[in-house]
Write a protein that holds these residues in place. Structure first.
Motif, PDB file in Angstrom:
ATOM      1  N   LYS A  18      40.057  -4.693  16.735  1.00 29.25           N
ATOM      2  CA  LYS A  18      39.704  -3.186  16.918  1.00 29.25           C
ATOM      3  C   LYS A  18      39.399  -2.405  15.862  1.00 29.25           C
ATOM      4  N   LEU A  19      38.834  -2.827  14.756  1.00 34.33           N
ATOM      5  CA  LEU A  19      38.592  -2.003  13.489  1.00 34.33           C
ATOM      6  C   LEU A  19      37.270  -1.183  13.769  1.00 34.33           C
ATOM      7  N   PHE A  20      36.783  -1.543  14.943  1.00 36.07           N
ATOM      8  CA  PHE A  20      35.693  -0.434  15.483  1.00 36.07           C
ATOM      9  C   PHE A  20      35.767  -0.475  16.910  1.00 36.07           C
ATOM     10  N   TYR A  21      35.326   0.633  17.403  1.00 37.02           N
ATOM     11  CA  TYR A  21      35.440   0.835  18.915  1.00 37.02           C
ATOM     12  C   TYR A  21      34.416  -0.158  19.580  1.00 37.02           C
ATOM     13  N   PRO A  22      34.705  -0.263  20.727  1.00 39.32           N
ATOM     14  CA  PRO A  22      33.882  -1.275  21.419  1.00 39.32           C
ATOM     15  C   PRO A  22      32.189  -1.047  21.738  1.00 39.32           C
ATOM     16  N   LEU A  23      31.619  -2.300  21.678  1.00 37.87           N
ATOM     17  CA  LEU A  23      30.112  -2.237  21.624  1.00 37.87           C
ATOM     18  C   LEU A  23      29.551  -1.995  23.182  1.00 37.87           C
ATOM     19  N   HIS A  24      28.328  -1.588  23.051  1.00 32.80           N
ATOM     20  CA  HIS A  24      27.615  -1.366  24.551  1.00 32.80           C
ATOM     21  C   HIS A  24      26.502  -2.543  24.541  1.00 32.80           C
ATOM     22  N   ASN A  25      26.706  -3.400  25.756  1.00 33.86           N
ATOM     23  CA  ASN A  25      25.702  -4.274  25.863  1.00 33.86           C
ATOM     24  C   ASN A  25      25.632  -5.126  24.619  1.00 33.86           C
ATOM     25  N   LYS A  26      26.785  -5.634  24.010  1.00 29.63           N
ATOM     26  CA  LYS A  26      26.544  -6.435  23.036  1.00 29.63           C
ATOM     27  C   LYS A  26      25.599  -6.156  21.590  1.00 29.63           C
ATOM     28  N   LYS A  27      25.356  -4.795  21.540  1.00 24.36           N
ATOM     29  CA  LYS A  27      24.537  -4.377  20.714  1.00 24.36           C
ATOM     30  C   LYS A  27      25.512  -3.328  19.697  1.00 24.36           C
ATOM     31  N   GLY A  51      44.341   1.154  10.693  1.00 24.18           N
ATOM     32  CA  GLY A  51      45.055   2.335  10.469  1.00 24.18           C
ATOM     33  C   GLY A  51      44.144   3.517   9.881  1.00 24.18           C
ATOM     34  N   VAL A  52      43.261   3.063   8.648  1.00 28.54           N
ATOM     35  CA  VAL A  52      42.443   4.173   7.947  1.00 28.54           C
ATOM     36  C   VAL A  52      41.403   4.625   8.918  1.00 28.54           C
ATOM     37  N   LEU A  53      40.718   3.667   9.853  1.00 33.84           N
ATOM     38  CA  LEU A  53      39.701   3.842  10.787  1.00 33.84           C
ATOM     39  C   LEU A  53      40.123   4.306  12.180  1.00 33.84           C
ATOM     40  N   ASP A  54      41.257   4.290  12.510  1.00 30.12           N
ATOM     41  CA  ASP A  54      41.779   4.703  13.873  1.00 30.12           C
ATOM     42  C   ASP A  54      41.084   5.993  14.228  1.00 30.12           C
ATOM     43  N   ILE A 103      30.998  -1.049   9.797  1.00 36.54           N
ATOM     44  CA  ILE A 103      31.004  -2.196   9.355  1.00 36.54           C
ATOM     45  C   ILE A 103      31.127  -2.315   7.759  1.00 36.54           C
ATOM     46  N   SER A 104      30.097  -1.578   7.260  1.00 39.38           N
ATOM     47  CA  SER A 104      29.957  -1.379   5.963  1.00 39.38           C
ATOM     48  C   SER A 104      31.257  -0.927   5.209  1.00 39.38           C
ATOM     49  N   LEU A 105      31.743   0.104   5.885  1.00 41.24           N
ATOM     50  CA  LEU A 105      33.290   0.324   5.284  1.00 41.24           C
ATOM     51  C   LEU A 105      34.163  -0.452   5.442  1.00 41.24           C
ATOM     52  N   ILE A 106      34.200  -1.172   6.319  1.00 44.57           N
ATOM     53  CA  ILE A 106      35.156  -2.456   6.534  1.00 44.57           C
ATOM     54  C   ILE A 106      34.800  -3.366   5.467  1.00 44.57           C
ATOM     55  N   TYR A 107      33.631  -3.715   5.272  1.00 49.17           N
ATOM     56  CA  TYR A 107      33.055  -4.878   4.441  1.00 49.17           C
ATOM     57  C   TYR A 107      33.595  -4.206   2.848  1.00 49.17           C
ATOM     58  N   GLN A 108      33.577  -3.227   2.578  1.00 52.08           N
ATOM     59  CA  GLN A 108      34.191  -2.468   1.403  1.00 52.08           C
ATOM     60  C   GLN A 108      35.413  -2.443   1.285  1.00 52.08           C
ATOM     61  N   MET A 109      36.202  -2.238   2.167  1.00 51.13           N
ATOM     62  CA  MET A 109      37.983  -2.152   2.165  1.00 51.13           C
ATOM     63  C   MET A 109      38.378  -3.342   2.227  1.00 51.13           C
ATOM     64  N   LYS A 110      37.837  -4.656   2.911  1.00 54.43           N
ATOM     65  CA  LYS A 110      38.568  -5.559   3.119  1.00 54.43           C
ATOM     66  C   LYS A 110      38.827  -6.443   1.873  1.00 54.43           C
ATOM     67  N   SER A 111      38.346  -6.216   0.818  1.00 56.06           N
ATOM     68  CA  SER A 111      38.741  -6.871  -0.383  1.00 56.06           C
ATOM     69  C   SER A 111      40.009  -6.377  -1.068  1.00 56.06           C
ATOM     70  N   VAL A 112      40.188  -5.152  -0.389  1.00 54.59           N
ATOM     71  CA  VAL A 112      41.523  -4.570  -1.040  1.00 54.59           C
ATOM     72  C   VAL A 112      42.652  -4.591  -0.206  1.00 54.59           C
ATOM     73  N   LEU A 113      42.206  -3.864   0.933  1.00 53.73           N
ATOM     74  CA  LEU A 113      43.153  -3.587   2.095  1.00 53.73           C
ATOM     75  C   LEU A 113      43.458  -4.594   3.267  1.00 53.73           C
TER      76      LEU A 113
END
Length: 190
Positions: free
Chosen positions: A64-73, A99-102, A82-92
């Motif tokens: 649940k790092l991002f809200y639900p998809l619509h029609n698998k898109k 918690g940051v994105l809630d 996802i870009s923010l997650i990609y950048q944060m995942k190497s540190v957090l």
């Protein structure tokens, strides 16, 4: 000592998914992966490295790092998250990122969200960070050379000392981010 400024240019630390790179239509997972592979191609340490995989994205969704998809898109907002997650995942940790994105995800679920202005600010700050980083790297490089010269150490130790110094700097920034996250979490609980 080698000048590492060339490393910055060569490694192209400016890789990012720009707003204009994100299609105005919703994307399937393979299209999202391709967008990231293209946008971050210069960031890869080697050709075998994967920027994003289906498993990674599915784990972000399950966590649940991002809200639900619509029609698998994936919408433009999903791609920006996802870009923010990609950048944060190497540190957090994944829990910290959640918690940051809630708050952002809560607004998205309420359909009260256009991430574009926020993401544009994020990209702008990144450009300033890159300039600051280049200056700081040059400063540390000079300081390492001075320390090694004063200690009479061999030149081969300069690179090791610079790496250790950069890792320490990275840890300081990581701790600062974690402290802000902890304060954010404490504020949400009260």
């Amino acid at each position: 000592m080698d000048n590492y400024k060339g490393t910055i240019d060569k490694k192209d630390f400016q890789n990012q998914i720009q707003i204009e790179d994100i299609p105005k239509i919703d994307l399937y997972i393979d299209q999202v992966i391709q967008l990231f592979e293209t946008g971050f191609a210069e960031s890869k340490r080697n050709e075998k490295e994967k920027i994003l995989t289906k498993t990674m994205i599915n784990n972000y969704a399950k966590g649940k790092l991002f809200y639900p998809l619509h029609n698998k898109k994936y919408s433009r907002n999903h791609v920006m998250l996802i870009s923010l997650i990609y950048q944060m995942k190497s540190v957090l940790s994944i829990n910290d990122i959640k918690g940051v994105l809630d708050g952002i995800n809560e607004k998205a679920v309420q359909k009260d969200l256009d991430l574009q202005p926020f993401y544009a600010s994020y990209l702008h700050l990144q450009q300033g960070n890159i300039a600051s980083f280049a200056n700081e790297l040059e400063r540390q490089e000079k300081e390492v050379a001075v320390q090694m010269q004063e200690a009479g150490e061999m030149e081969e130790f300069e690179r090791v000392l610079l790496i250790a110094s950069l890792v320490h700097t990275s840890n300081l920034y990581k701790r600062a981010a974690e402290k802000l996250l902890d304060e954010m979490s404490e504020g949400a609980e009260s």
